[in-house]
Every structure is written in C-alpha cells, then in structure tokens.
Design an enzyme around this catalytic site. Structure first.
Site, PDB file in Angstrom:
ATOM      1  CE  LYS A 201      -2.468  -0.228   0.946  1.00  0.00           C
ATOM      2  NZ  LYS A 201      -1.464  -1.221   0.461  1.00  0.00           N
ATOM      3  CD  GLU A 276      -4.301  -9.826  13.480  1.00  0.00           C
ATOM      4  OE1 GLU A 276      -3.130 -10.017  13.917  1.00  0.00           O
ATOM      5  OE2 GLU A 276      -4.765 -10.377  12.471  1.00  0.00           O
ATOM      6  CB  CYS A 310      -0.133 -12.346  12.803  1.00  0.00           C
ATOM      7  SG  CYS A 310      -1.836 -12.821  12.592  1.00  0.00           S
ATOM      8  CD  GLU A 407       5.235 -11.178  12.972  1.00  0.00           C
ATOM      9  OE1 GLU A 407       5.258  -9.981  12.683  1.00  0.00           O
ATOM     10  OE2 GLU A 407       4.179 -11.817  13.154  1.00  0.00           O
TER      11      GLU A 407
HETATM   12  P1  NAP Z   1       3.098  -4.103   6.361  1.00  0.00           P
HETATM   13  O1  NAP Z   1       4.131  -3.279   5.708  1.00  0.00           O
HETATM   14  O2  NAP Z   1       2.684  -3.802   7.747  1.00  0.00           O
HETATM   15  O3  NAP Z   1       1.825  -4.061   5.376  1.00  0.00           O
HETATM   16  C1  NAP Z   1       0.488  -4.248   5.758  1.00  0.00           C
HETATM   17  C2  NAP Z   1      -0.375  -3.269   4.990  1.00  0.00           C
HETATM   18  O4  NAP Z   1      -0.066  -1.938   5.389  1.00  0.00           O
HETATM   19  C3  NAP Z   1      -0.156  -3.315   3.494  1.00  0.00           C
HETATM   20  O5  NAP Z   1      -1.381  -3.091   2.832  1.00  0.00           O
HETATM   21  C4  NAP Z   1       0.804  -2.164   3.293  1.00  0.00           C
HETATM   22  O6  NAP Z   1       0.830  -1.673   1.989  1.00  0.00           O
HETATM   23  C5  NAP Z   1       0.256  -1.156   4.255  1.00  0.00           C
HETATM   24  N1  NAP Z   1       1.184  -0.115   4.619  1.00  0.00           N
HETATM   25  C6  NAP Z   1       2.547  -0.126   4.581  1.00  0.00           C
HETATM   26  N2  NAP Z   1       3.036   1.065   4.979  1.00  0.00           N
HETATM   27  C7  NAP Z   1       1.986   1.848   5.272  1.00  0.00           C
HETATM   28  C8  NAP Z   1       1.839   3.200   5.735  1.00  0.00           C
HETATM   29  N3  NAP Z   1       2.894   3.975   5.978  1.00  0.00           N
HETATM   30  N4  NAP Z   1       0.599   3.672   5.949  1.00  0.00           N
HETATM   31  C9  NAP Z   1      -0.482   2.921   5.716  1.00  0.00           C
HETATM   32  N5  NAP Z   1      -0.408   1.648   5.257  1.00  0.00           N
HETATM   33  C10 NAP Z   1       0.808   1.117   5.052  1.00  0.00           C
HETATM   34  O7  NAP Z   1       3.481  -5.577   6.304  1.00  0.00           O
HETATM   35  P2  NAP Z   1       4.291  -6.280   5.115  1.00  0.00           P
HETATM   36  O8  NAP Z   1       5.244  -5.366   4.445  1.00  0.00           O
HETATM   37  O9  NAP Z   1       3.296  -6.848   4.284  1.00  0.00           O
HETATM   38  O10 NAP Z   1       5.136  -7.331   5.943  1.00  0.00           O
HETATM   39  C11 NAP Z   1       6.164  -6.899   6.838  1.00  0.00           C
HETATM   40  C12 NAP Z   1       6.075  -7.680   8.125  1.00  0.00           C
HETATM   41  O11 NAP Z   1       4.814  -7.429   8.756  1.00  0.00           O
HETATM   42  C13 NAP Z   1       6.093  -9.180   7.979  1.00  0.00           C
HETATM   43  O12 NAP Z   1       7.353  -9.698   7.839  1.00  0.00           O
HETATM   44  C14 NAP Z   1       5.433  -9.606   9.253  1.00  0.00           C
HETATM   45  O13 NAP Z   1       6.350  -9.602  10.296  1.00  0.00           O
HETATM   46  C15 NAP Z   1       4.391  -8.557   9.489  1.00  0.00           C
HETATM   47  N6  NAP Z   1       3.055  -8.954   9.025  1.00  0.00           N
HETATM   48  C16 NAP Z   1       2.102  -9.217   9.941  1.00  0.00           C
HETATM   49  C17 NAP Z   1       0.840  -9.612   9.519  1.00  0.00           C
HETATM   50  C18 NAP Z   1      -0.259  -9.925  10.474  1.00  0.00           C
HETATM   51  O14 NAP Z   1      -1.206 -10.586  10.092  1.00  0.00           O
HETATM   52  N7  NAP Z   1      -0.224  -9.439  11.700  1.00  0.00           N
HETATM   53  C19 NAP Z   1       0.563  -9.753   8.175  1.00  0.00           C
HETATM   54  C20 NAP Z   1       1.560  -9.459   7.241  1.00  0.00           C
HETATM   55  C21 NAP Z   1       2.793  -9.057   7.695  1.00  0.00           C
HETATM   56  P3  NAP Z   1       1.758  -2.365   0.871  1.00  0.00           P
HETATM   57  O15 NAP Z   1       2.334  -3.599   1.413  1.00  0.00           O
HETATM   58  O16 NAP Z   1       0.792  -2.582  -0.207  1.00  0.00           O
HETATM   59  O17 NAP Z   1       2.793  -1.364   0.518  1.00  0.00           O
END
Ligand code: NAP
Ligand code: MG
Length: 505
Positions: A201, A276, A310, A407
C-alpha cells in the site's frame, strides 16, 4: 480519458513519453494485471511545487486489498513458492538493473510527485533503490539453516536436528511519501529474497514511482501475484491490509501514531509486525570537532530531503564555546539553499510534500516562536505558490517545548548549547521517546565511541551523517520501531524458523 494538467512550467521539463504516461489514469497492480479499483474511484495526485494535478490514480479500498491478498496467497502456493532460490535471485537482480535503466524517468517521477530535486533523486533515491534489489538478490541463495547438536539424554545420538528458515508468507507492506521509491525497495527486496509475496500500500501523496516500479517488476519476470500494488488511503486501504486475516505479517514505515494503529489492527490475529517509525535524533558537536566539516554535515543532517527524514539530525547539541560559530555557520548555509521546483536544475530544496505537511511544519514554527524560541534564519513559509518552507535554525529553546520534543518532519533545526560532554549531555540526548539515529562530531575517537555506546539509537554516525547502505541494518530503539530494515538483519522480518528433528537410529 486524458487528464488536464495545465502547468507547463514543470511538465515541460520531462520527456513526452512520461507526460503521456501521466495523461492516463494510473491503475493498480493485482495478480499481474493493471486494473481500476472495484469501486471505480480515483484520486488526484498533485505536484507540491505548483499545487497542480499531475494525474489520477485508482483508489483501492478493502475490496481491492482482499483481491490483492488472495492473489498473493495463490502466488505463494504457486510457481513462486516452487521457484529455485537462484532463479528468484536473478529476477530480483534484474529488477535492480531495470531501475538503473530507467534512472532518469524514475527520478523525474519522484521529483514531480514528491517535490524533491530531480538532481537529488537521480543520485540518491533511484540508485539506492536499485542497490537494495542488487544487494538482496544475493541473499536469495544464502538463507541457511543450522545443524544443531541436541543432548536428548534419554536417547543420545538418536536424532538429527536442524533449522529450516521459511518465508513468513503473505506480507502487507505500508509505506510513506518521503522516499517513495526507496521505501518500496527497502520493503519489497528483502520480502522477495526470502520468498514471500506482497501486497504493497503506497502513500496517497506519492504513488507514482512505485506504480512505475510495478511495471518494471513484471518486465523483470516476477510471476503474477507475487507483488501487488494498491494505492489508496491509510484509513481504508491501509487499515484493511493491516487487519486482513489472509496477511501473515505487516511491515510498516511511517508515523509512530499510525504505527500504534497498525499494531492494534494486527493484534486481532497476532500477525507479526515490523515498524520503522519517527525520530527526533540528537546530533552532538564537541568543541574539538572539525568546525567546517561539522557545519556542512549538520546542515545536511537536517536539511537533506527538506528535513522529511525519519532520521533527520533535528536536535543539534553544540558545546558552548563553539555554539555561536556552528549555529551561525548552519544558518548561513540555510540562507544559501536555493528553493524551487524540483525539476529546475538549479533547485537545491523543493517544497514539502503536501498541504498537510506544510500546515504541520508552519504550525510547529509558530508554536516554537510563541513559546519563546528565536529563528536565527527562516522561521516561515516561502513564496506564494507550492508548499515551500524556509530552512530554519531555532535557538533559545527549552527542553519542554514542542519543537524540541516532537518530530517536525521539515527543514527545522533546534540548536541547543551544552557545557560538558558528561552524563547530563547523554541524558539530554536520550531525553526523547524516539531512538532512531544520532550523530557525534569530534576529533577524539575514543570519546566519540564512548558517547556512541551510550546513545539509545539504532544508528550512530561519527563525523558523518545520513550514511546509508543496503548492507547496514537500520531501525529504532524505543518508540522508533520494531525490527531492522536492510542488511542481513532485515531477513528475520520475513522468515519463520522451523526446527526439524528426525530419528536416525
Ligand atoms: P502516516 O500517516 O504514518 O502514513 C504512512 C503510511 O501509513 C501511509 O501509506 C498512510 O496512508 C498509511 N496509513 C495512515 N493511516 C493508516 C491506518 N489507520 N492504517 C494503515 N495505514 C495507514 O504518515 P504521514 O501522514 O505520511 O506523515 C505524518 C507524520 O509521520 C510525519 O509528519 C512524520 O512525523 C511521520 N513520518 C515518518 C516517516 C518515517 O520514515 N519514519 C515517514 C513519513 C512520515 P496515506 O498517507 O496514504 O493515507
Ligand atoms: Mg497520512
């Protein structure tokens, strides 16, 4: 249907073939076929530099996830499960070759979709993705069990025991938008090397490079259903994947908050989970450090990929005597960074990935200033179109401030002075719920090692930062995650161990 994408300034910079690819709604990959969502729904994918639509993508939900999981199960029980490790390894290697053969195209897609400079995607994201497949292709033939001498006292010498590592099965993988292709590679390559099948996904913000990769996977000879790619939203497609009873294991990269939801969803049938997650990594500068190298390295540590890493070195601890010089040097570097559209060859930093991230990061800047922090440089959004934020250095912070604790995932550095490299420095560096990465800058090798040993982080860089390699394990202590990506270590995420004992006398 052709999609109206009117912004000529960015699209004109990519070849006509890629414009044509974008002009069609992009389907998802299920069981080796490119199909639309069962619901018929699509969603827009935008260019974060111009806020214009690039294309539309099939919007998968629970029904598509279900079809994908069934296809993955059938592939596991079918030709993929019976394929020799050496043939499997050759296909994985071929995927790496095809990525390199499409280097420019994949870097262009990554730049348009994510906003990052094409020049960066071309030397970092895409070659590192290819390398991950090349590196992992070698493991396919080297996943070995062990002969284990047992001491069965009742009947010594009567048994032969050994372990047989087996693929964990159907894996659900959920990835973020910060390195769209590379995150797909980090997830897919080890799953394939271990003989698993996958439903991936991709992030709603950046589905394009993974969909193009899907075409290359099929071209490389991967049997139908081994990798299925379903774009869609987290709370529908993602949640359905994490909870699906046909999935044996979930591998997730993203926020710690969503990581918790994944664990909850997976707990119903006790699926295996690897995570991660986020970070707030300390980067420590001692007064004997090479100042110029430190300023350059700490700047890259926070500003690379617009701070959307991250492992970003977002809390910079600088020894008092050199604090002003180092902080000013990083601020001067920040001011020189050229912001712009990712496809412009002069651009050094693009926009943040989305309006949501733009709102989050500017919200943190506002909260930091309200709580008394001061911006040495930056501190605000830039331009009047696209999601641009100025690279920022914040000083005069307090340990309890949100900008110090949470973060931010943007180009925002918090610079913090310290007196001595003693216990209180280590305590401050470790004073976070996260434990992903850390840095130490000093000419004193022994001291660097002592500090590295005491930092609660999965990666420590000494006199460098952001040094990644397919062979090096990467992952988090504390709330930064479970398990490791890359290296030999990642294989255990995708393997079960079976102990087999036979009576031989
Ligand atoms: P996120 O919401 O954690 O998204 C990561 C993935 O998880 C996306 O594919 C997202 O889908 C999916 N997802 C969201 N809600 C879910 C659920 N309830 N069940 C299963 N999958 C789900 O991260 P983001 O919205 O992209 O960013 C938010 C924050 O996360 C950032 O500001 C940052 O702090 C952190 N982040 C961390 C990393 C890392 O590498 N550790 C990477 C990105 C972001 P959709 O986004 O397609 O809806
Ligand atoms: Mg999200």
């Amino acid at each position: 249907m052709n999609i109206q994408t009117t912004d000529s300034s960015t699209l004109e910079r990519v070849p006509a073939a890629l414009r044509e690819w974008l002009a069609k709604p992009r389907p998802m990959l299920i069981n080796g076929k490119w199909v639309q969502a069962k619901s018929g729904k699509v969603f827009d994918v935008n260019d974060p530099a111009t806020e214009m639509r690039l294309t539309t993508v099939a919007e998968g939900d629970a029904a598509d996830i279900d079809a994908a999981v069934r296809a993955a199960r059938a592939a596991l029980d079918g030709p993929w499960g019976r394929m020799s490790p050496s043939v499997r390894g050759r296909i994985i290697h071929r995927i790496g070759d095809l990525i390199l053969e499409h280097l420019d195209e994949l870097a262009q897609l990554e730049s348009l979709d994510n906003g990052k400079p094409f020049s960066v995607a071309r030397v970092a994201d895409v070659p590192l993705s290819a390398d991950m497949f090349h590196y992992m292709s070698g493991w396919a033939t080297k996943i070995e069990g062990k002969y284990i001498p047992i001491s069965n006292l009742a009947a010594p010498g009567q048994y032969l025991s050994f372990t047989r590592p087996e693929p964990i099965g159907v894996v659900g993988q959920i990835i973020p938008w910060n390195f769209p292709l590379l995150m797909a590679a980090w997830k897919l390559a080890p799953a394939l090397a271990t003989g698993c099948t996958v439903v991936l996904k991709v992030a709603e913000e950046t589905p394009l490079s993974a969909l193009r990769l899907g075409e290359l996977l099929m071209e490389a000879g991967l049997p139908d259903g081994v990798v299925n790619i379903v774009p869609g939203f987290g709370d529908t497609a993602g949640a359905a994947l994490a909870a699906h009873p046909g999935v044996d294991k979930v591998a997730f990269t993203g926020s710690t908050e969503v990581g918790r939801l994944i664990v909850q969803a997976a707990s119903r049938d006790l699926k295996k989970v690897s995570l991660e997650l986020g970070g707030k990594s300390p980067n420590i500068v001692l007064e004997d450090a090479d100042i110029d190298a430190t300023i350059a390295g700490a700047s890259a540590g926070i500003f690379f990929n617009h701070g959307q890493c991250c492992n970003a070195g977002s809390r910079l601890f600088i020894q008092e005597k050199i604090f002003d010089k180092v902080a000013a040097g990083i601020a001067a570097n920040a001011e020189k960074i050229k912001l712009g559209v990712g496809m412009d060859p002069l651009t050094e930093m693009g926009p943040l990935v989305s309006e949501v991230q733009y709102g989050r990061v500017t919200g943190y800047l506002k909260s930091g200033m309200e709580e008394g922090a001061r911006a040495l440089t930056g501190g605000a959004a830039a331009g009047n179109r696209g999601y641009f934020v100025k690279p920022t250095v914040l000083v005069d912070t307090k340990p309890a401030m949100k900008v110090v604790r949470e973060e931010i995932f943007g180009p925002v550095l918090v610079a913090i002075p310290f007196k001595e490299a003693d216990d209180s420095l280590i305590a401050a560096a470790n004073d976070t719920i996260y434990g992903l990465a850390a840095g130490v800058w000093t000419r004193d090798g022994a001291k660097a090692q002592q500090i590295a040993n005491r930092l609660k982080a999965g990666t420590v860089w000494i006199n460098c930062y952001h040094v990644f390699d397919s062979a090096l394990p990467f992952g988090g202590y504390k709330q930064s995650g479970w398990g490791r990506e890359m290296g030999q270590a990642v294989l255990s995420n995708y393997l079960e161990t079976k102990a087999i004992t036979s009576r031989i006398h």
